[in-house]
Design an enzyme around this catalytic site. Structure first.
Site, PDB file in Angstrom:
ATOM      1  N   GLY A 175       2.083   4.219  11.710  1.00 19.62           N
ATOM      2  CA  GLY A 175       3.466   4.603  11.500  1.00 19.62           C
ATOM      3  C   GLY A 175       4.400   3.423  11.406  1.00 19.62           C
ATOM      4  O   GLY A 175       5.602   3.584  11.251  1.00 19.62           O
ATOM      5  N   SER A 197       3.906   0.551   9.205  1.00 16.82           N
ATOM      6  CA  SER A 197       3.772  -0.260   7.997  1.00 16.82           C
ATOM      7  C   SER A 197       5.071  -0.396   7.216  1.00 16.82           C
ATOM      8  O   SER A 197       5.854   0.535   7.130  1.00 16.82           O
ATOM      9  CB  SER A 197       2.722   0.334   7.054  1.00 16.82           C
ATOM     10  N   ASP A 245       0.522  -7.739   0.081  1.00 23.79           N
ATOM     11  CA  ASP A 245       0.733  -6.325   0.392  1.00 23.79           C
ATOM     12  C   ASP A 245       2.239  -6.081   0.400  1.00 23.79           C
ATOM     13  O   ASP A 245       2.876  -6.043   1.441  1.00 23.79           O
ATOM     14  CB  ASP A 245       0.111  -5.992   1.753  1.00 23.79           C
ATOM     15  N   HIS A 297       0.824  -1.207   0.000  1.00 28.03           N
ATOM     16  CA  HIS A 297       0.000   0.000   0.000  1.00 28.03           C
ATOM     17  C   HIS A 297       0.860   1.258   0.000  1.00 28.03           C
ATOM     18  O   HIS A 297       0.391   2.329  -0.356  1.00 28.03           O
ATOM     19  CB  HIS A 297      -0.996   0.006   1.165  1.00 28.03           C
ATOM     20  N   SER A 302       1.850  -5.012   7.621  1.00 23.89           N
ATOM     21  CA  SER A 302       0.746  -4.621   6.753  1.00 23.89           C
ATOM     22  C   SER A 302      -0.287  -3.822   7.515  1.00 23.89           C
ATOM     23  O   SER A 302      -0.442  -2.623   7.304  1.00 23.89           O
ATOM     24  CB  SER A 302       0.096  -5.865   6.134  1.00 23.89           C
TER      25      SER A 302
END
Length: 476
Positions: free
Chosen positions: A335, A337, A248, A218, A353
């Site tokens: 904060g 990911s 992801d 993402h 993720s």
């Protein structure tokens, strides 16, 4: 715009930057008794295994046992691998025992549990839900966050009940499922609505031999060009990105082909932990997550092949479903990911993720398996021989002094005492905390730098990287 060249230093400070140890347990070295069993014994004693050895043995037994294999998990207390089998074939049991596993006969085959998961996907793909196979209970565990209420809860509950209590269980969790963004060594990108912040997961070598790194998908969908400093010139460009769907993860190539991208985790104070292999997660294994918002935290893998249904940012009535994730009880917050999930032995396991909860109340968190990301992108773990500058760290001493850590979680703007939904509006990608706020956060739909842009997610006024940008700095 010219790209920043960094031939004389490590790109993005190696891998996951460590913050304070916080509540995480020390990385205590695990005993590694001899794994050489006396061959020829029909009832061989279970082997004592490190987590890496257990993961390898689980993969071997899955191949060996075929349809009789019904999952496995690591008993960290006894340091043994427990393997589920679904028939009483004594030959199957003996084979698994000779290999060094503890064998347990169970009722549900892997195929039966996969069928249950497909039923959930068909009937209960609801934002704020997730499910994963738990080999300890030999069931599919279904989780619903705080947004699943009313008719949605009724639908989910009836679907799970229809599967039977012997195959599936349902539980509630606080908070809401959303993608966590940033953590580890911060990376930044300029987008229409401000600056996006994510985190570097693991350095790799791309299939063409160029230096690169893995981060969350993402993040790669949100922006194309990335810097290792806030407001700095780009140093890397997204090559591939997957989100939502089957994963992801993103592969991001360094713009300077001479960039040193060492395969290591930065544990602070000039020390590093070498990342020497990618390994599949095993339920029960202790894992460690690095994040610039919340520091170093540990926990256990609780489920595999998890499906998570995030609230879509591009469609207020839609769902961003991600499949094939690792489920854990390691805490994370906005904060974190893209950051690295790894074992104490230097095994790269996952990329952060999303999930629910925070590092005060806990919750469920989900990670992209590194092995799957490498296979999909064609990259290989490591730096192709580039040497790291930091001294090798003794894992048992990692971040032993929280006060010496480079990033103090107490200074983070993401107040651990606050719920995830309270952090700057809670409008992370997939975040259900404030659905009304998501539609306006899209910076574009036609190109990669704008599609599914999470630039409005979790504006934090400060983190370990001192993000004092109030309303313009977007943590992914």
């Amino acid at each position: 715009m010219s790209h920043k060249r960094i031939p004389k230093r490590k790109a993005a400070i190696a891998v996951g930057g460590v913050a304070a140890l916080g509540a995480a347990a020390f990385l205590i070295p695990m005993a590694n008794a001899s794994q050489d069993n006396a061959s020829g014994a029909t009832a061989a004693a279970p082997k004592t295994l490190k987590a890496t050895g257990a993961s390898d043995l689980a993969a071997q037994l899955q191949q060996l046992l075929g349809q009789a294999f019904a999952g496995s998990y690591y008993d960290s207390g006894k340091q043994q691998l427990v393997v589920n089998v679904v028939n009483g074939d004594s030959n199957v049991i003996v084979q698994a025992q000779k290999a060094g596993a503890v064998v347990r006969q169970v009722a549900n085959s892997s195929k039966a549990l996969e069928t249950a998961a497909r039923t959930l996907k068909a009937k209960a793909t609801i934002p704020g839900t997730a499910w994963a196979v738990d080999p300890k209970t030999n069931k599919v565990v279904v989780t619903a966050d705080s947004t699943v209420t009313g008719s949605k809860w009724d639908t989910l509950q009836s679907t799970v009940q229809g599967l039977g209590s012997d195959k599936a269980t349902l539980k509630k969790t606080s908070g809401s499922f959303k993608t966590f963004v940033s953590g580890g060594d911060a990376i930044f990108s300029q987008v229409q609505n401000g600056e996006v912040r994510c985190s570097l997961g693991f350095n790799v070598t791309a299939s063409d031999g160029s230096p690169a790194f893995l981060t969350a998908g993402h993040c790669g969908v949100a922006a194309k060009d990335w810097s290792d400093t806030e407001g700095g010139q780009p140093i890397a460009t997204v090559d591939q990105a997957q989100f939502p769907g089957n994963g992801d993860f993103s592969l991001v190539k360094y713009d300077d082909a001479t960039t040193q991208a060492p395969s290591e985790v930065n544990t602070g104070n000039g020390q590093t932990v070498a990342i020497n292999q990618a390994e599949d997660a095993t339920v029960g294994t202790t894992v460690f997550r690095m994040g610039s918002t919340t520091g170093l935290h540990d926990g256990q893998v609780t489920g595999l092949d998890a499906t998570v249904n995030f609230q879509s940012e591009t469609d207020p009535n839609g769902v961003d479903t991600v499949n094939g994730l690792i489920q854990t009880n390691v805490c994370a917050e906005a904060g974190d990911s893209g950051g690295s999930l790894f074992t104490q032995d230097g095994g790269a396991v996952g990329l952060t993720s999303g999930g629910s909860g925070d590092c005060t109340s806990g919750g469920e968190t989900f990670f992209q398996p590194v092995t799957t990301a490498l296979q999909a992108t064609g990259a290989t773990l490591g730096d192709g021989g580039a040497a790291g500058a930091g001294a090798s760290a003794d894992p048992s001493a990692t971040a032993a002094d929280p006060s010496a850590s480079a990033a103090d979680p107490s200074a983070s703007a993401a107040d651990p005492s606050a719920s995830a939904a309270d952090q700057a509006g809670g409008d992370q990608i997939g975040g259900a905390a404030d659905p009304s706020a998501t539609a306006g956060d899209q910076t574009g739909t036609g190109d990669q730098s704008g599609a599914n842009d999470q630039s409005g997610a979790n504006d934090q006024s400060g983190t370990a990287a001192d993000q004092n940008t109030s309303g313009h700095h977007k943590n992914r």
